[in-house]
Motif scaffolding. Sequence first.
Motif, short mmCIF file in Angstrom:
data_model
loop_
_atom_site.label_atom_id
_atom_site.label_comp_id
_atom_site.label_asym_id
_atom_site.label_seq_id
_atom_site.Cartn_x
_atom_site.Cartn_y
_atom_site.Cartn_z
N SER A 8 0.73 -1.25 -0.05
CA SER A 8 -0.21 -0.06 -0.23
C SER A 8 0.79 1.22 0.24
CB SER A 8 -1.15 0.05 1.15
OG SER A 8 -0.13 0.11 2.49
N LYS A 11 2.09 1.89 -3.51
CA LYS A 11 0.93 2.14 -4.44
C LYS A 11 0.61 3.58 -4.23
CE LYS A 11 -1.40 -2.21 -5.37
NZ LYS A 11 -2.73 -3.11 -5.02
N ARG A 17 7.74 5.20 -4.44
CA ARG A 17 7.36 4.08 -5.76
C ARG A 17 8.48 4.45 -6.61
NH1 ARG A 17 2.41 4.75 -6.77
NH2 ARG A 17 2.98 6.45 -8.21
#
Length: 100
Positions: A8, A11, A17
């Motif tokens: 999570s 994301k 990321r």
Amino acid sequence: MNFKNYVSLIKSNKFFRNFWIGQFISYFGDMFYDITVTWVVYTNTGSAVQSSLVLIVSFLPETLLAPFVGSVVDAYDRRRIMIFADLFRGSIVAGLLRVC
């Protein structure tokens, strides 16, 4: 923190990321480099001992210096350390190009 939390985080956080993907690609590039250099040494010399010495020499500085460098990085400005490290690495590469 469990696996779902990591997924999570990847994301939901764009910056993390991008950082994670960059580190992932860099890690695999380093591993391919290590495998390639070891293979070239083995094919040119036929010696497994020399191939293993290449791997030992490539991992030794990281293993020995990591505890000390961590405290240095925490004590000084990281941006300046990165600039200095990149300039130092560039000068080494320029020196190698001059030798070749």
